[in-house]
Design a protein around this motif. Structure first.
Motif, PDB file in Angstrom:
ATOM      1  N   MET A   1       6.319 -23.448  11.094  1.00 48.91           N
ATOM      2  CA  MET A   1       6.086 -24.789  11.643  1.00 48.91           C
ATOM      3  C   MET A   1       6.335 -25.778  10.717  1.00 48.91           C
ATOM      4  SD  MET A   1       2.449 -26.367  12.799  1.00 48.91           S
ATOM      5  CE  MET A   1       3.275 -27.013  13.952  1.00 48.91           C
ATOM      6  N   THR A   2       7.012 -26.861  10.880  1.00 49.03           N
ATOM      7  CA  THR A   2       7.261 -28.019   9.887  1.00 49.03           C
ATOM      8  C   THR A   2       6.669 -29.166  10.355  1.00 49.03           C
ATOM      9  OG1 THR A   2       9.692 -27.410   9.799  1.00 49.03           O
ATOM     10  CG2 THR A   2       9.162 -29.592   9.136  1.00 49.03           C
ATOM     11  N   LEU A   3       5.986 -29.777   9.431  1.00 48.72           N
ATOM     12  CA  LEU A   3       5.254 -31.166   9.258  1.00 48.72           C
ATOM     13  C   LEU A   3       6.032 -32.041   8.627  1.00 48.72           C
ATOM     14  CD1 LEU A   3       1.461 -29.930   8.338  1.00 48.72           C
ATOM     15  CD2 LEU A   3       2.579 -30.225  10.689  1.00 48.72           C
ATOM     16  N   ALA A   4       6.111 -33.311   9.036  1.00 43.35           N
ATOM     17  CA  ALA A   4       6.863 -34.459   8.479  1.00 43.35           C
ATOM     18  C   ALA A   4       6.134 -35.724   8.854  1.00 43.35           C
ATOM     19  CB  ALA A   4       8.157 -34.399   9.327  1.00 43.35           C
ATOM     20  N   GLY A   5       6.424 -36.588   7.802  1.00 42.64           N
ATOM     21  CA  GLY A   5       5.728 -38.030   7.934  1.00 42.64           C
ATOM     22  C   GLY A   5       4.147 -38.037   7.431  1.00 42.64           C
ATOM     23  N   ALA A   6       3.649 -38.917   7.809  1.00 43.81           N
ATOM     24  CA  ALA A   6       2.099 -38.883   7.477  1.00 43.81           C
ATOM     25  C   ALA A   6       1.236 -38.302   8.595  1.00 43.81           C
ATOM     26  CB  ALA A   6       1.667 -40.607   7.937  1.00 43.81           C
ATOM     27  N   ILE A   7       0.522 -37.266   7.940  1.00 47.44           N
ATOM     28  CA  ILE A   7      -0.466 -36.302   8.718  1.00 47.44           C
ATOM     29  C   ILE A   7      -1.681 -36.954   8.582  1.00 47.44           C
ATOM     30  CG2 ILE A   7      -1.381 -33.862   8.826  1.00 47.44           C
ATOM     31  CD1 ILE A   7       1.658 -34.517   9.347  1.00 47.44           C
ATOM     32  N   ALA A  35       8.949 -32.543   4.151  1.00 49.69           N
ATOM     33  CA  ALA A  35       8.800 -33.889   4.401  1.00 49.69           C
ATOM     34  C   ALA A  35       7.840 -34.786   4.874  1.00 49.69           C
ATOM     35  CB  ALA A  35       9.762 -33.860   5.951  1.00 49.69           C
ATOM     36  N   VAL A  36       6.596 -34.322   4.286  1.00 51.18           N
ATOM     37  CA  VAL A  36       5.181 -34.911   4.524  1.00 51.18           C
ATOM     38  C   VAL A  36       5.210 -35.949   3.635  1.00 51.18           C
ATOM     39  CG1 VAL A  36       2.686 -34.633   4.232  1.00 51.18           C
ATOM     40  CG2 VAL A  36       3.972 -32.939   5.471  1.00 51.18           C
ATOM     41  N   THR A  37       4.771 -37.200   3.985  1.00 52.22           N
ATOM     42  CA  THR A  37       4.544 -38.562   3.169  1.00 52.22           C
ATOM     43  C   THR A  37       3.208 -38.810   2.783  1.00 52.22           C
ATOM     44  OG1 THR A  37       4.853 -39.990   5.202  1.00 52.22           O
ATOM     45  CG2 THR A  37       6.758 -39.284   4.056  1.00 52.22           C
ATOM     46  N   PHE A  38       2.370 -38.232   3.590  1.00 50.38           N
ATOM     47  CA  PHE A  38       0.740 -38.492   3.396  1.00 50.38           C
ATOM     48  C   PHE A  38       0.143 -37.188   4.187  1.00 50.38           C
ATOM     49  CE2 PHE A  38      -3.311 -39.956   4.971  1.00 50.38           C
ATOM     50  CZ  PHE A  38      -3.810 -40.606   3.942  1.00 50.38           C
ATOM     51  N   PHE A  39      -0.759 -36.804   3.491  1.00 50.35           N
ATOM     52  CA  PHE A  39      -1.705 -35.817   4.145  1.00 50.35           C
ATOM     53  C   PHE A  39      -3.160 -36.223   3.739  1.00 50.35           C
ATOM     54  CE2 PHE A  39      -2.916 -31.431   4.864  1.00 50.35           C
ATOM     55  CZ  PHE A  39      -2.045 -30.813   5.195  1.00 50.35           C
ATOM     56  N   GLY A  40      -3.816 -36.187   5.180  1.00 55.41           N
ATOM     57  CA  GLY A  40      -5.170 -36.799   5.317  1.00 55.41           C
ATOM     58  C   GLY A  40      -5.916 -35.719   5.749  1.00 55.41           C
ATOM     59  N   ALA A  41      -7.218 -36.102   6.154  1.00 57.71           N
ATOM     60  CA  ALA A  41      -8.291 -35.342   6.580  1.00 57.71           C
ATOM     61  C   ALA A  41      -7.759 -34.470   7.940  1.00 57.71           C
ATOM     62  CB  ALA A  41      -9.453 -36.019   6.881  1.00 57.71           C
ATOM     63  N   THR A  63       7.694 -31.255  -5.692  1.00 56.67           N
ATOM     64  CA  THR A  63       7.444 -31.223  -7.137  1.00 56.67           C
ATOM     65  C   THR A  63       6.105 -32.099  -7.539  1.00 56.67           C
ATOM     66  OG1 THR A  63       9.606 -30.817  -7.772  1.00 56.67           O
ATOM     67  CG2 THR A  63       8.003 -31.070  -9.408  1.00 56.67           C
ATOM     68  N   ARG A  64       6.145 -33.497  -7.111  1.00 57.04           N
ATOM     69  CA  ARG A  64       5.400 -34.295  -7.219  1.00 57.04           C
ATOM     70  C   ARG A  64       4.121 -34.338  -6.445  1.00 57.04           C
ATOM     71  NH1 ARG A  64       7.607 -39.597  -9.942  1.00 57.04           N
ATOM     72  NH2 ARG A  64       7.688 -38.781 -12.121  1.00 57.04           N
ATOM     73  N   SER A  65       4.298 -33.662  -5.368  1.00 58.30           N
ATOM     74  CA  SER A  65       2.999 -33.609  -4.187  1.00 58.30           C
ATOM     75  C   SER A  65       1.598 -33.315  -4.807  1.00 58.30           C
ATOM     76  CB  SER A  65       3.246 -32.593  -3.239  1.00 58.30           C
ATOM     77  OG  SER A  65       2.406 -32.397  -2.304  1.00 58.30           O
ATOM     78  N   LEU A  66       0.759 -34.258  -4.280  1.00 53.32           N
ATOM     79  CA  LEU A  66      -0.814 -33.977  -4.578  1.00 53.32           C
ATOM     80  C   LEU A  66      -1.614 -33.105  -3.775  1.00 53.32           C
ATOM     81  CD1 LEU A  66      -1.728 -37.791  -5.341  1.00 53.32           C
ATOM     82  CD2 LEU A  66      -1.045 -35.816  -6.830  1.00 53.32           C
ATOM     83  N   LEU A  67      -0.631 -32.460  -2.720  1.00 53.65           N
ATOM     84  CA  LEU A  67      -1.343 -31.536  -1.820  1.00 53.65           C
ATOM     85  C   LEU A  67      -1.801 -30.354  -2.518  1.00 53.65           C
ATOM     86  CD1 LEU A  67      -1.898 -30.998   1.156  1.00 53.65           C
ATOM     87  CD2 LEU A  67       0.331 -30.013   1.125  1.00 53.65           C
ATOM     88  N   PRO A  68      -1.356 -29.670  -3.345  1.00 52.89           N
ATOM     89  CA  PRO A  68      -1.967 -28.493  -3.987  1.00 52.89           C
ATOM     90  C   PRO A  68      -3.157 -28.832  -4.793  1.00 52.89           C
ATOM     91  CG  PRO A  68       0.475 -28.378  -4.779  1.00 52.89           C
ATOM     92  CD  PRO A  68       0.040 -29.789  -4.148  1.00 52.89           C
ATOM     93  N   ARG A  69      -3.423 -30.177  -5.258  1.00 52.42           N
ATOM     94  CA  ARG A  69      -4.621 -30.716  -5.882  1.00 52.42           C
ATOM     95  C   ARG A  69      -5.713 -30.896  -4.919  1.00 52.42           C
ATOM     96  NH1 ARG A  69      -4.367 -35.779  -9.792  1.00 52.42           N
ATOM     97  NH2 ARG A  69      -2.459 -34.294 -10.598  1.00 52.42           N
ATOM     98  N   LEU A  70      -5.113 -31.495  -3.881  1.00 47.20           N
ATOM     99  CA  LEU A  70      -6.102 -31.801  -2.721  1.00 47.20           C
ATOM    100  C   LEU A  70      -6.804 -30.336  -2.137  1.00 47.20           C
ATOM    101  CD1 LEU A  70      -7.472 -33.763  -0.580  1.00 47.20           C
ATOM    102  CD2 LEU A  70      -4.959 -33.578   0.633  1.00 47.20           C
TER     103      LEU A  70
END
Length: 82
Positions: A1-7, A35-41, A63-70
């Motif tokens: 599945m592909t997520l894109a934009g603000a989640i 393609a995710v620009t924001f990843f929230g709760a 590469t610059r995503s904060l998702l792994p840290r989150l």
């Protein structure tokens, strides 16, 4: 599945529907987050639901995503392959 934009809260219903479909018929999930620009709760809840169903792997993490840290901060990195 592909997520894109603000989640975020605006896509909660779509994430719930996708999670329900995956829970009903998949033993594992690969989620493209390139393609995710924001990843929230709501996104974290979605990934948590998928991880409870079976193995989950994230692909195309920028590469610059904060998702792994989150994911580490909320201990989902143990259940989700990066």
């Amino acid at each position: 599945m592909t997520l894109a934009g603000a989640i975020d809260l605006a896509v909660t219903d779509q994430l719930d529907n996708a999670a329900a479909a995956i829970e009903a018929g998949c033993s594992r999930a690969i989620v493209d987050v390139g393609a995710v620009t924001f990843f929230g709760a709501p996104g974290l809840n979605f990934l948590s639901r998928l991880a409870a169903t079976g193995p989950v792997r994230l692909s195309n993490i920028p590469t610059r995503s904060l998702l792994p840290r989150l994911l580490r901060a909320v201990a989902l990195d143990r259940a989700i392959s990066l």
